[in-house]
Structures are given as C-alpha cells and as structure tokens.
Motif scaffolding. Structure first.
Motif, mmCIF file in Angstrom:
data_model
loop_
_atom_site.group_PDB
_atom_site.id
_atom_site.type_symbol
_atom_site.label_atom_id
_atom_site.label_comp_id
_atom_site.label_asym_id
_atom_site.label_seq_id
_atom_site.Cartn_x
_atom_site.Cartn_y
_atom_site.Cartn_z
ATOM 1 N N TRP A 106 9.406 -0.470 -0.608
ATOM 2 C CA TRP A 106 8.306 0.078 0.184
ATOM 3 C C TRP A 106 8.764 0.681 1.503
ATOM 4 O O TRP A 106 8.065 1.520 2.087
ATOM 5 N N ASP A 111 6.400 3.718 3.017
ATOM 6 C CA ASP A 111 5.291 3.386 3.905
ATOM 7 C C ASP A 111 5.180 4.302 5.115
ATOM 8 O O ASP A 111 4.114 4.428 5.715
ATOM 9 N N GLN A 163 -0.471 -3.000 2.279
ATOM 10 C CA GLN A 163 -0.348 -1.728 2.994
ATOM 11 C C GLN A 163 -1.524 -1.473 3.924
ATOM 12 O O GLN A 163 -1.398 -0.765 4.916
#
Length: 779
Positions: free
Chosen positions: A17, A21, A78
């Motif tokens: 991630w 991100d 997230q």
C-alpha cells in the motif's frame, strides 16, 4: 531462524500500500499490484496451514481467505489513516530518550528547542526529527492488522512488541544514515520502508492450533454477511453525513482593521498595474459582494457590527486584537455566527501570532512554518477524496496551493483539506522572506498536514484556511478558488440549532455498532471464507453508503445565486492552445517559452469587469457563458461546433478569436469564415526596414460591415456584427502573451502599457453595444 512463507505474504500485503496510498510519494500502481499479488500468492501457497483448517476450506482456501480479509481490512483503513497521520508527527519525548541512550554509548547528542535529536559527527552536528513517519507508522498499523487476521487476539501482544522492535531498529538505522549525510527520502521511500521491516519476519509468531470443528448448518451464512454489511452501511451513512445546519441571511463582515496585507480596497482595473494591484483581495471581495451583502470594517467589530452579521472574516491580520474583542467574537460564534480565519505561511508579518490569539478558544492554531512538495518538481495540488468528500468541496475537482502553513486542529474538527506528500519547515527569521531553503532536512517534519479545517462551536461554526495567497487577485481566478470561497461562506452561514433530525446519524452509528456486535458473535465460529466474505460486504457497504451520504449532504447545501448582473468569459480550450500555469501564475517554470503562456492576459480580463474561466467543452461553454474567447485555435471545428457558434453569436453572444503567425496549425479561418472574416498569413512592409523590406504577419479581410482598428502596440482588431452578437478577431496573440506583457507581477514599462491598453481596447470592442453602421471601417 527462517522466515516463513505466510509471514512474507503478510509483509508484502502491508508494504504494497505504500506504493499506492500517495501519503509520501505519488501513487505507483505498477509496483503496487505485483507486490500485492505476490503477497496473496505467498498466503495461498503456504503449506503450513494445510491439514489445520476445516475441510470445507480446502488446501488453499485458508490462505486465500486470509489474503482477502487482510486486503479488505487494509482497504478499509485507507479511510481513517489520513486523519490519523495528519495529527501524529513528532514522537513526544523521543528526542530526549534517544539522546540519553546515545550519551550512554559515548556518542555526543542532545535535543534542540523543537525536540529534535542532535547527533554529533565528524562532519558536524545533525538535527533529526524523530517522527511517526520516520518509524513507518502506516506500515506498522497495516502489519498489525495483517498479523491480527492471521493469528487472532492470542498472539497479538507478543507480535505487536515484535513489530515495535522492528520499527525501533528502523529508526536507529535511519538516524545513523541521516547523521552520516544520507538523503531524507530514505525515510519515506516505499521500497525502503518495506525492506526495513524484514527483521519482523524473524520476530513474529503466528499461533497455530487445531481448527475448531464447525457445523456448517449451525452458521447462518447469509445472516452473517447481511449483519456485517448492514453495520458497514450504517457506519458509512454516519461517516459521510455532514449536517447542513440552518441557513442565515448571509450578511458578511470583512474585518480589515487589523490587516495591512492583501488589501481589499484597491480597484482591479486598467488604470493600475503592478505588484500592489495583483497582491490584493480586490477580486475576492468583488466575488463575495456579488453573492452576499458585504461590509468591510476599518475598526474592530463591535457588538452592533456583529449583531447585524452572520459571518465574520478575519484575514491576514498584522496587528493584535484586544482581549475584549476576542471575547466578543467568541460569543458571536457561540450564539450562532460564522468565523472565517485566513492565515499564511511563516507567521508572515506576525499574522499567525495574531490569528492564534483569536483561534485559541476553539483549540485551533496556525503553525509558524511553511509547506512544500516532497517532490520538488511537482505542485502542491489538493484533490478531494472519492469516498466521502466534504460538502464544502462540492464542485472543487482540484485545488492548487501556493505555500500554506500547517494547522493544528482538534481531533473533532472536520478535516476539509489534508495535504499529502508535503514537507514542513519552521520559520527562519534570518531570511528576508522568512523561508528556509524549501528543501526537506532531517530535522523537519513531512507527510500529511491539515491545510483547511472546519469546527463547530456552540451554535456557530469556524473555518480556518492556511494560504492567503490563494485569494490574491492574481490567484483568485485559478481552479477552485471562487467555488471554495462561496462554499465556505455557505457553510459558515448556518448555525447549529438542535433539531431532532440532527441526531439521526448518531442513531445510525448505534445501529451499526449493534449490527457489528451481533455479526461478530456469529463470526466467532465461522469459517475464514465466511469471515472474508462478511468483511468485504461491510467494506463495500461502507464505501458506497459513505459516498452516497456525502453526496446527499452536498445536495442539502447550496450555492447562493448572484445578487446582480454579471458577465462570464469562457476561455475555451476545445479548439485552441490556451496555456496557463496549472497551479499558480507565480510558480511558472517556463520562462523561456512564456510567449506561449497567457497568465497575465487571462487575469487582466477581469480588469474589464468580466469573470474568466477555463472550459473544455465548447458547445457547453456557449450555452452557459456570455463571452467565449479562443486563443491560437489549432483544431478544426466540428459541424456541431460551427452551428453552435453561429447560434451563440446570433443570439447575442460575443466571440473573440486571437491568433499569431507562430501558430503553424491555425484554424482561425475555418472558425471565422461563417461570420465573414478571413484571417490569413501575409507579407507586410516593415517600417524602417529599408526599401522593399517585408515580414510575415497575420492579416484579415472581410465582407461588408467589417470594423477595423489598429490597437496600441501594433495589433489589429477586426470585428463584425451578426444577429444580436459580435465576433472580434485580433491579429497577434503573441502581443498578449506573458513574454510581451512582462509576466504576472510586472509593473509595465511605457511600451508594455500600450499592450495592456490594447487588451482593454479589444475587450471594449467585444463588449460595446452594437453599431448598425455598415460598409466602412471604424477607425
């Protein structure tokens, strides 16, 4: 001790991630997907799980289910991580503790006033900020979530300690590297972060006991998925909803009594140019006055002033307010008023100090710092999240900052704009402009920072914004400025009267918690595949409902209509090559080719009392704007566009086309032919060039009824009326380029003043009432 395949999978799933991100580096999907797939494959192919799972999961079902659960959990995180990371930067007390440890080891060390660790080396003393970003906080949290899914609660305390130890080792290695002169980007590069947690593979233990026997018929599978999905649905509705409040009359006060910066009074017209004209709030004020009844104060707001207002704006104050005024303002807010605080970077002229005294009752503060992109080739451009953008961001697709400070806000505040991939350096009063070197040093913070926030106080509301430059006249016309201004004022013009429907979101939260609790009891003995399906149902339901709830909140609010007649000009790029700076005209990186850019021309259009906007759909622009301007047309118009242009002009619209001989692909002739104008490249005599000297230039001819005028600076304007409207062609767009105007900030020379006058005259010709005279030039 060898690292196991499943632990490698957990590490890869957590580390992937960082490439997507966008917290510290721009998203890199090309790295994210291969690493994510590799992590899933490691879990699916792990043989240690074989034989210790229920038979209905199969040999690979357990690993696949764990991979699905971890990925779903990471996806759900997230939504929460940006708010968390915007608050957590320096690790309090870490500098002192590290200095003590290094001192015991005989390494010269200490702590500075900011709490940074100071390390003495042969090359000198290096300051290092010990931050959660340096420890790799996003990776820590994702790895914890992955370990929890794989091993449950039983081994979590031990594994949390193991992950913390790996993070501590990472910090020690980075401190040593940074003290030795390594580049700071090592602290946030996703690949380095992933590799830095490899030691955790040797410390983590996943408990493996015999699987509990499950009776498939005893687990109501559909009910479990529905319960968890319902929990996610209700939680999303709660998270996305923003109470619109009760709208007031919209009476705005702008307090200029304590501000000697970004003045609102200087007229934005063709009589005044230069830095003071552009570094003003004239256009900002005019835009507000167009939509709200507005009054500007030249003395601090009194009870009488506040009693006749709904919103008070305090912008860029450079001298302090007394305690009585601050208390008066707080009471105004508590009783239902709106307060808008606009500051800027580096405590410029002391404005952050002044604002912080006013903001203190609400737990808000402007830090004495400035921000800059970690990627020095990029811009600080904020883009609203897809999931649940705040209603105040409705209509704002992107928002470029010039240079903001960071804001310190309570956890309960609504984080309107959280900047990503930013460095933050403290003010340096030793420099004339208070900036440092605008380059990330080891002693400076980086990551995510709050740049704009909203807060409810009593029955009133407070908004803070950290970049005053955005609303300067040279910047006010760039993306998002005008819409955000109206949206914030609309939000502030609403109080918090307690009505029963305001508690509906909290009822949804209670239902979500109850549904989640019931689902958790059923999931306690469910198979991993059922748990994964339920988790994904909850995550998907949360995302969809949060998005829908946010959209409904936006629809519940509104944009006030203009209070008076006004004119808008669409600078359309469907056919032309209009080039403006993407982020800000003061951040131009194309000085050598500035004849292709038209920042000053675009801004100066507002001096003629029109509001310019860039559009990308010509037919739509013709239907919604009073004026359309095409710069350097180079694409052939379609039949539909030609017909729409004709109907637009005949119906009273005004069309301006400017072109240059430098435009080798010009299509101006095709666009203007239906209106009886024929521009073409030609050779013209050169004054003082000697006998027979000729040079290429654009000339135009036209049918009967064409007006022609030589403008100051040497350009030629031709125009022709058609129906109720008018078409104007200007023969040398290069005259209106930044190169010719001298740039955005220029105080024009005498020669440049003529070119500025030429733009004024061309627009005046475009807008003046029609004259019915036909058959001769109007010189």
């Amino acid at each position: 001790m060898r690292a196991r395949l499943d632990l490698t999978g957990l590490l890869l799933l957590a580390g992937a991630w960082g490439f997507l991100d966008g917290f510290f580096v721009a998203p890199r999907p090309g790295f994210f997907w291969p690493i994510l797939i590799a992590g899933i494959a490691c879990l699916v192919l792990d043989r240690r799980a074989a034989g210790k799972v229920p038979a209905d999961e199969g040999r690979y079902g357990s690993g696949a289910a764990r991979a699905l659960m971890i990925t779903g959990l990471h996806l759900g995180m997230q939504a929460a991580l940006p708010r968390l990371l915007a608050h957590l930067h320096r690790i309090e007390g870490a500098g002192g503790a590290a200095a003590a440890l290094l001192g015991l080891a005989g390494i010269p060390s200490g702590v500075d006033a900011e709490g940074n660790l100071l390390v003495g080396t042969a090359a000198g003393t290096t300051g290092i900020a010990l931050t959660w970003e340096l420890a790799g906080l996003p990776m820590i949290l994702r790895l914890l979530a992955a370990v929890w899914v794989a091993g449950g609660w039983r081994g979590l305390p031990r594994n949390a300690t193991a992950i913390a130890a790996a993070a501590g080792l990472r910090v020690l290695v980075l401190v040593a590297a940074l003290a030795g002169g390594a580049r700071v980007s090592l602290a946030y590069e996703p690949a380095v972060t992933l590799l830095s947690f490899v030691p955790a593979l040797f410390l983590i233990r996943i408990p493996r006991g015999p699987a509990e026997p499950l009776a498939a018929s005893a687990i109501p599978r559909a009910a479990t998925v529905v319960l968890v999905g319902a929990a996610g649905l209700c939680a999303g509705l709660f998270a996305g909803w923003r109470d619109p409040g009760t709208a007031g009359e919209g009476r705005v006060l702008i307090d200029e009594s304590r501000s000697d910066w970004e003045w609102t009074a200087p007229p934005f017209d063709h009589a005044r140019y230069g830095r003071r004209s552009l570094y003003s709030y004239s256009l900002w004020r005019a835009w507000i006055e167009l939509h709200y009844p507005t009054r500007v104060l030249d003395s601090p707001p009194s009870d009488k002033d506040l009693g006749g207002a709904d919103v008070l704006i305090i912008k860029t104050p450079t001298s302090p307010y007394d305690a009585g005024t601050i208390a008066r303002i707080e009471r105004f807010v508590r009783e239902g008023g709106g307060l808008y605080l606009i500051g800027d970077h580096t405590n410029l002229y002391g404005m952050s100090t002044v604002l912080n005294a006013v903001a203190a009752p609400y737990g808000l503060a402007f830090e004495h710092d400035d921000t800059f992109p970690l990627d020095h080739e990029g811009y600080d451009i904020f883009e609203p999240e897809w999931l649940a953008p705040h209603p105040v961001l409705r209509g704002v697709e992107s928002y470029p900052f010039e240079t903001s400070c960071t804001s310190r806000v309570p956890w309960t505040a609504e984080h309107l704009m959280v900047g990503r991939r930013l460095g933050a350096e403290m003010v340096d009063y030793g420099h004339v402009n208070f900036f440092g070197d605008i380059k990330l040093e080891a002693s400076e913070r980086f990551g995510l920072f709050v740049q704009a926030a909203l807060l409810r106080h009593g029955r009133g509301r407070v908004a803070v914004f950290s970049d005053s430059t955005n609303f300067s006249s040279f910047s006010m016309l760039w993306p998002g400025r005008r819409r955000l201004t109206l949206n914030i004022l609309d939000w502030l013009n609403r109080d918090e009267r307690r009505e029963s429907h305001r508690f509906v979101p909290f009822g949804l939260l209670a239902v979500s918690i109850a549904a989640a609790s019931a689902g958790a009891r059923l999931l306690a003995r469910a198979s991993l595949l059922l748990r994964a399906a339920s988790l994904w149902a909850g995550v998907i339901a949360f995302a969809l409902s949060a998005h829908a709830s946010s959209a409904a909140s936006a629809r519940a609010m509104g944009t006030p209509p203009p209070r008076a007649a006004w004119r808008s000009a669409a600078f359309d790029v469907s056919l032309g090559e209009l080039a403006l700076e993407k982020a800000s005209p003061i951040l131009s990186r194309d000085a050598g080719g500035s004849w292709r850019r038209f920042n000053a021309f675009f801004i100066n259009a507002a001096r003629s009392n029109i509001w310019p906007v860039v559009t990308q759909d010509l037919v739509a622009a013709l239907g919604s704007h009073h004026i359309v301007i095409l710069v350097n047309p180079s694409r052939r118009p379609s039949v539909a566009q030609v017909e729409a242009l004709g109907a637009f002009v005949r119906g009273g619209g005004r069309l301006l086309v400017i072109d240059t001989i430098l435009n080798a692909r010009s299509t101006a002739a095709e666009i203007l032919a239906p209106f009886g104008l024929a521009p073409a490249l030609d050779l013209v005599p050169v004054a003082d060039g000697g006998a027979g000297a000729m040079a290429p230039a654009m000339r135009a001819s036209g049918a009967e009824g064409v007006g022609r005028r030589l403008t100051p600076g040497g350009g030629t304007a031709l125009w022709r009326d058609a129906g109720g409207g008018r078409v104007v062609f200007f023969s040398d767009s290069a005259l209106f380029s930044d190169w010719s105007f001298g740039g955005v900030y220029t105080t024009p020379t005498r020669g440049q003043e003529e070119i500025y006058q030429a733009q004024e005259e061309v627009i005046r010709i475009l807008l003046e009432p029609r004259v019915e005279e036909k058959g001769h030039d109007r010189d």
